[in-house]
Structures are given as C-alpha cells and as structure tokens.
Design a protein around this motif. Structure first.
Motif, PDB file in Angstrom:
ATOM      1  N   GLN A  45       0.834  -1.185   0.000  1.00 58.74           N
ATOM      2  CA  GLN A  45       0.000   0.000   0.000  1.00 58.74           C
ATOM      3  C   GLN A  45       0.871   1.238   0.000  1.00 58.74           C
ATOM      4  OE1 GLN A  45      -2.321   0.648   3.538  1.00 58.74           O
ATOM      5  NE2 GLN A  45      -3.779   2.000   2.505  1.00 58.74           N
ATOM      6  N   PHE A  95      -3.588  -0.757   5.828  1.00 56.59           N
ATOM      7  CA  PHE A  95      -4.504  -1.901   5.726  1.00 56.59           C
ATOM      8  C   PHE A  95      -4.307  -2.889   6.858  1.00 56.59           C
ATOM      9  CE2 PHE A  95      -1.668  -5.303   4.483  1.00 56.59           C
ATOM     10  CZ  PHE A  95      -0.572  -4.652   3.934  1.00 56.59           C
ATOM     11  N   TYR A  96      -3.068  -3.034   7.350  1.00 53.72           N
ATOM     12  CA  TYR A  96      -2.848  -3.998   8.433  1.00 53.72           C
ATOM     13  C   TYR A  96      -3.422  -3.498   9.751  1.00 53.72           C
ATOM     14  CZ  TYR A  96       1.108  -0.982   9.726  1.00 53.72           C
ATOM     15  OH  TYR A  96       1.891   0.075  10.090  1.00 53.72           O
ATOM     16  N   SER A 140      -4.695  -4.104   0.321  1.00 51.39           N
ATOM     17  CA  SER A 140      -3.873  -5.174   0.886  1.00 51.39           C
ATOM     18  C   SER A 140      -3.582  -6.288  -0.108  1.00 51.39           C
ATOM     19  CB  SER A 140      -4.567  -5.779   2.101  1.00 51.39           C
ATOM     20  OG  SER A 140      -5.730  -6.497   1.715  1.00 51.39           O
ATOM     21  N   ASP A 142      -4.890  -9.000  -0.125  1.00 49.72           N
ATOM     22  CA  ASP A 142      -4.937 -10.243   0.656  1.00 49.72           C
ATOM     23  C   ASP A 142      -6.380 -10.731   0.648  1.00 49.72           C
ATOM     24  OD1 ASP A 142      -4.140 -11.148   4.127  1.00 49.72           O
ATOM     25  OD2 ASP A 142      -4.830 -12.318   2.418  1.00 49.72           O
ATOM     26  N   THR A 146      -9.090  -9.868   3.494  1.00 51.78           N
ATOM     27  CA  THR A 146     -10.225  -9.037   3.082  1.00 51.78           C
ATOM     28  C   THR A 146     -11.552  -9.742   3.348  1.00 51.78           C
ATOM     29  OG1 THR A 146      -8.891  -7.958   1.375  1.00 51.78           O
ATOM     30  CG2 THR A 146     -11.292  -7.877   1.133  1.00 51.78           C
TER      31      THR A 146
END
Length: 390
Positions: A45, A95-96, A140, A142, A146
């Motif tokens: 990101q 995002f994390y 992300s 991911d 998500t």
C-alpha cells in the motif's frame, strides 16, 4: 413482526444512560482509530505519513458517529462507512491496522441490524460489505484477510438482527401467554358466576315457594323464609361484585374506541332495520389527526345518539354527519322520528335523559354545547361542536 423488546438489563437503563454508554464506546473507538492512524503504511500500500494532529482527526472522525448510533443508526453507518473507506483507501490508516476502524463500522452495523427494519437495513449491510471488500482488497491484495474483515462487519449486523428477532419472539410469546391467561381467567369467572347464581337462585326459589305456601297459617315460617332470601341475596350480590371486579379491571385495559370504529357502530344500528346514512364528509373527520380524547368523545356521542334513535324514536331513517375543521369537529345525528307528530316523537326521549346528560358533559369538556330536541318538520336532532387545540 412484534417490535423488539429490550433485554432485562437494558430495560433498567434509561435512554439517556444508553446514549451515555454509546458516548463511552465512541471515545474508546476514537482512541483505537487514532492509534491505528499513527501507523506507517507498508508495501504493497502506498500511503503517506500524516502529522499527529491529522491522525487524531482521522480517529475522531471515524469513531465519533458511534455516539449517535442509537439515535440515527443508518446515518451513523453511512458516515462511518465513508470515513473508513477514505481513511484506509488513502493510507491514513494502513490496511494492516484496518481492523481498528472496522470496530467502529461493526458497532454501527449492529445498531442498524437491531433497530432498523429488514427492508431498510439489508441494503445498508450489502453496501458496507461491497465497500469494505473493495477498499481492503485494493489496498492489501490479501483475499483471505479481506474476506475475514468483510465477514466480521456483516456478522456484526447479523448479530443485531438475531438479537432483534429473539426479542420480538420473546415479546410475542409473552403476549400470547397474557392472552391465554386472560381467557382462562374469564372461563374461571364464568364458571364461578354460574355456580353462584345457580345455587343462590335455587335457594331463593325454594324459600319463596315455602313462604307462599305457609304465609297464612304459619307467618313465623314465612318470615324465616324471607330472612333466608334476604341473607342469600346479600351474600350472592357480594360474591358477584367480587367476581366482576376482575372483569372491570380487564375492561379498563381494552383500547379506546376510535373514529375508525364508527363503521361497526353504524352497521350495528343498520342490523336493527334502521336506515343509517353516513355523510361522506365523515371520511375527512376519520382521517383527521384528532386527539384521542376528542375522538373518543365523538364516538360516544354518536353511539348514544344512535342508541336513542333505535330504542326511543320509532324512526326508520337516520343520518350521521361528522365534519372536522381546524381545531374543531362537528357532530350531527338526525332522524325522521315518529310518524305521529312532534309531541309523541319527543315524549319517549325522556327515557334517554341520563344519556343526554352524558353527551352534554362530553361536549362541555371541549367547549361545546349539545343541542338535542325535536325538529320543526318532525324527527329529532342531536348536534354539537367540540373544540381543541389544533
């Protein structure tokens, strides 16, 4: 669907106290989101490292709508959803660290599921799921992460729906239990009244027969029988009053008649063979937003007037007019009366004296006067205008 009823714990708290609790939740959410906003974005990101005051504003903006989730759940959900998408999509919240703002989103979605009807709340949660999946998926990349965050947001809404359904089901069961208990109590009272009346009237009938047979030759036995009749009557009346006390209490709990119930009143009068014309302007009054006490008084005046027409007038046709205006409502009930002249038409109405007194009292309660009497062309008229604060 029966409206959701709060749990026993929540029923002990006032609405102000519940809103205060939401304020505390909002404060805690602001702190969590502020902390998340201070984190630095990492690959993949691309983001920016904002100053501390900007991080605080991000946390404040995301968490603050939680304080009003009970007052405006849909608006709070829309605000939080938009701010979460902006914060995570811009990298202000990496995002994390995304689960932090999702906490705020989950809280407001829970309120949406709990307080909002399904047809309105389903579009909200679908929009939230799409936006969360799109934002976290784009930042992300991911899929599993998500999917998990999207599922958590939707699960908060589902939890609110489950709680709403359980409360509604519990309220419906309680209502059914109350109705069943009332019916059982009525049956018990009916059986008790039957036993009281059957026993007492049998005793009175026997003693009255004895008094009739021995009255001439044995006056003392006749007096004894009369004393038994008097004592039995007093005891029976006392027992009936006690039994009917419960019925009166239940009657007081029934909903008051409304203007919409006038149709049933008119149909009941028509069932006696009386032709009743319900003026079309009555529809305006029935759709008007009359205060409950005014509407009840209008209903009672029409009820008493129709009762007098059926019992005392000998009329074949009757007209009911109800006209509502700004802060007042007019009632007029006329009939064609007896065919034998005004004097004979008016005479039987003396039997309805107490009913006329009651109607006058209801009219006077709202600044009106009741006009009741014979019409020049024959028949009878009852008319009044009730006034209230518009």
């Amino acid at each position: 669907m029966t409206a959701a009823t709060p749990s026993l714990l929540l029923r002990r708290l006032s609405r102000g106290q519940l809103i205060a609790i939401d304020g505390l939740l909002a404060a805690a959410t602001v702190l969590v989101c502020w902390y998340a906003a201070t984190e630095t974005p990492i690959s993949p990101q691309a983001g920016w490292s904002e100053p501390g005051w900007a991080s605080f504003l991000v946390g404040l903006a995301v968490g603050l709508p939680v304080a009003v989730r009970r007052l405006w759940p849909v608006a709070a959900a829309a605000a939080v959803l938009g701010l979460v998408a902006l914060a995570v999509g811009s990298g202000a919240v990496p995002f994390y660290a995304g689960p932090a703002p999702v906490v705020a989103l989950g809280l407001v979605l829970y309120s949406v599921g709990l307080q909002v009807r399904r047809r309105h709340s389903v579009p909200v949660v679908l929009a939230a799921a799409v936006v969360v999946a799109a934002v976290f998926g784009a930042t992300s990349r991911d899929v599993m992460g998500t999917a998990l965050i999207t599922w958590v947001a939707a699960a908060c809404w589902a939890t609110g729906r489950v709680v709403r359904e359980r409360r509604a089901h519990a309220a419906a069961r309680a209502e059914q239990a109350t109705v069943l208990a009332v019916e059982q109590e009525r049956l018990r009272i009916a059986r008790e009244l039957h036993d009281i009346v059957a026993h007492s009237m049998s005793m009175i009938a026997v003693k009255a027969t004895i008094a009739d047979h021995v009255g001439d030759e044995h006056p003392h036995e006749m007096r004894e029988a009369l004393r038994v009749i008097a004592a039995t009557s007093r005891e029976t009346l006392g027992e009936i009053r006690r039994a009917l006390g419960v019925v009166r209490a239940e009657a007081a709990m029934k909903p008051m008649p409304r203007l919409a119930d006038l149709d049933d009143l008119v149909e009941a009068a028509r069932s006696t063979g009386l032709t009743v014309d319900f003026d079309s302007r009555a529809e305006t009054a029935r759709s008007a937003d009359l205060p409950d006490d005014v509407a009840l008084s209008v209903y009672r005046v029409v009820q008493e007037a129709l009762t007098n027409v059926v019992r005392h007038s000998g009329a074949t046709r009757c007209q009911v007019e109800i006209v509502a205006g700004d802060g007042h409502v007019g009632v007029r009930v006329t009939d064609d009366g007896s065919r034998h002249g005004e004097g004979e038409s008016a005479a039987p109405r003396s039997a309805a004296g107490q009913g006329l007194v009651g109607m006058r009292e209801r009219a006077a309660q709202f600044g009106g006067e009741l006009n009741a009497g014979p019409q020049p062309g024959g028949g009878w008229v009852v008319a009044t205008t009730m006034r209230y604060a518009a």
